[in-house]
Design an enzyme around this catalytic site. Structure first.
Site, PDB file in Angstrom:
ATOM      1  N   LYS A 120       0.846  -1.201   0.000  1.00  0.00           N
ATOM      2  CA  LYS A 120       0.000   0.000   0.000  1.00  0.00           C
ATOM      3  C   LYS A 120       0.878   1.248   0.000  1.00  0.00           C
ATOM      4  O   LYS A 120       2.089   1.158   0.226  1.00  0.00           O
ATOM      5  CB  LYS A 120      -0.909  -0.027   1.232  1.00  0.00           C
ATOM      6  CG  LYS A 120      -0.179   0.017   2.562  1.00  0.00           C
ATOM      7  CD  LYS A 120      -1.114  -0.343   3.705  1.00  0.00           C
ATOM      8  CE  LYS A 120      -0.373  -0.315   5.031  1.00  0.00           C
ATOM      9  NZ  LYS A 120      -1.187  -0.880   6.119  1.00  0.00           N
ATOM     10  N   TYR A 170      17.324  28.876   9.692  1.00  0.00           N
ATOM     11  CA  TYR A 170      16.161  29.625  10.165  1.00  0.00           C
ATOM     12  C   TYR A 170      16.018  29.479  11.684  1.00  0.00           C
ATOM     13  O   TYR A 170      16.200  28.384  12.228  1.00  0.00           O
ATOM     14  CB  TYR A 170      14.880  29.113   9.508  1.00  0.00           C
ATOM     15  CG  TYR A 170      14.742  29.492   8.060  1.00  0.00           C
ATOM     16  CD1 TYR A 170      14.659  30.824   7.666  1.00  0.00           C
ATOM     17  CD2 TYR A 170      14.686  28.509   7.078  1.00  0.00           C
ATOM     18  CE1 TYR A 170      14.524  31.159   6.328  1.00  0.00           C
ATOM     19  CE2 TYR A 170      14.552  28.838   5.735  1.00  0.00           C
ATOM     20  CZ  TYR A 170      14.475  30.170   5.373  1.00  0.00           C
ATOM     21  OH  TYR A 170      14.344  30.497   4.057  1.00  0.00           O
TER      22      TYR A 170
END
Ligand SMILES: *Cc1c(COP(=O)(O)O)cnc(C)c1O
Length: 390
Positions: free
Chosen positions: A44, A275
């Site tokens: 899946k 950041y």
């Protein structure tokens, strides 16, 4: 003035390598752990991010493929797979049953509505059903007290061929004390299915490894299966990490995510990285900037200290992961520079190895999520692990 490319533009240096021989090796580990069971290779989510076509090559010795997206089932048939395919969540709406008939898909029945749809379905070809019990996970399935009547309703339908019995464990990756252990779910299942005919399927990866006749042994209850459902372990992630790692279970990573350094920086004491300036150097330190960010599927939550390999040498990330880049400490690899190979997970140069589970742990998640999150912009191709090591 218009500029045209003379040649194809060079891609960013990042790529994902899928190791079909590792998939085959891991599947062999399933067979060794569960010698008497047939094996569903669970593919899946585009084979847990590996790509269904690529994974198919490595997993084709499975007895069947289990997934839940009908388009992926169609892909497997188009690849030439004639054997069993199981839809783990069954039909989502009545017309899905037409595709089940057309492509000969076996499917899970987990709720009364799906039985209604089957009863109304016009087909010449009776369908093979896996009837799912909710033995305590409370996600999909009939409660134990409703299971037998669901079975009887199905058994009476001309649309239904053989019925197999299944359930799913919520805590196979850990021993008690969890509120709902494997032994308890097995007891619930056994009690409610006593003297019902049909094959049984209970085990996922964790139960295959921990509750099989071989590995679980005397330590843990042995779960009997006619079909096991092997997902994460086939891709080379330990379902019970950090209690056990892939070396313990003799599994091999089926995916390598690798890139290169595109810059280096010489930090002075007090300099910050990235950041938010979340990382500050305490001393002079050389770092490398890697062409890999969260837009590639690398977990932003990894932050400082997630493991990575530079030229096969283990080091760690520093500062926040940004969209297209992350930074790594180059202290253990002073010779590294622009172009140096960076292994984010999987197989590295010289036989080095970085299990995806360790990166996932640093990001507060599991190997499953990282594999499945590999971004579409990362080019993926089949390559042997030996080719990576060279
Ligand atoms: C995904 C899934 C599996 C495979 O689980 P792993 O932990 O990856 O082995 C097995 N059974 C069902 C019903 C699933 O949805």
């Amino acid at each position: 003035m218009q500029r045209t490319f003379q040649a194809d533009p060079m891609p960013r240096p990042i790529e994902a390598l899928i190791h079909t021989e590792a998939l085959a090796h891991n599947l062999a580990r399933v067979r060794a752990a569960q010698p008497d069971a047939r094996v569903w290779a669970v593919v899946k989510a585009n084979a847990y991010g590996h790509g269904i076509e690529r994974a198919f090559e490595g997993l084709r010795s499975a007895d069947g493929f289990a997934l839940l997206d009908l388009a992926e089932a169609a892909t497997l048939r188009a690849l030439g797979w004639r054997g069993p395919i199981l839809l783990l969540e069954g039909a989502f709406e009545p017309r899905d049953l037409e595709l089940c008939s057309r492509l000969n898909l076996w499917h899970v029945v987990h709720c009364a509505e799906q039985i209604d749809w089957l009863a109304a379905h016009k087909t010449q070809q009776p369908q093979r059903i896996f009837l799912k019990m909710n033995s305590g996970m409370n996600r999909l399935g009939f409660r134990p007290e409703a299971y037998r009547s669901a079975w009887a309703r199905l058994d009476a339908l001309p649309q239904v061929d053989e019925i197999s019995l299944m359930t799913h464990f919520s805590n196979a990756d850990a021993d008690p004390p969890s509120p709902l252990g494997v032994a308890l779910q097995v007891a619930v299942f056994d009690e409610a299915t006593r003297d019902l005919p049909g094959e049984r399927s209970l085990a996922n990866s964790a139960a295959i490894l921990r509750h099989g006749p071989v590995a679980g042994g005397s330590l843990r209850p042995c779960v009997k299966n006619d079909w096991v459902r092997a997902g994460i372990l086939s891709y080379g992630s330990a379902p019970d990490f950090p209690e056990h790692d892939i070396r313990h279970w003799d599994l091999r990573p089926a995916m390598t995510l690798r890139s290169r350094l595109i810059a280096t920086q010489q930090l002075q004491p007090g300099d910050c990285v990235g950041y938010g300036s979340t990382y500050r150097a305490h001393q002079a330190q050389r770092i490398g900037i890697v062409a890999c960010g969260y837009a590639d599927g690398y977990p932003r939550h990894a932050g400082t200290g997630a493991p990575a390999l530079v030229d096969g040498v283990r080091t760690g990330t520093v500062g926040r992961v940004s969209m297209d880049m992350l930074a790594v400490d180059l202290t253990p690899v002073p010779a590294a520079g622009i172009g140096s190979e960076v292994t984010l997970w999987g197989h590295g140069p010289g036989g080095s190895l970085l299990p995806i589970d360790e990166v996932a742990q640093a990001a507060g998640t599991v190997g499953y999520e990282l594999m499945c999150a590999l971004a579409a912009r990362v080019p993926a191709r089949v390559a042997s692990a030996a080719a990576v090591a060279a």
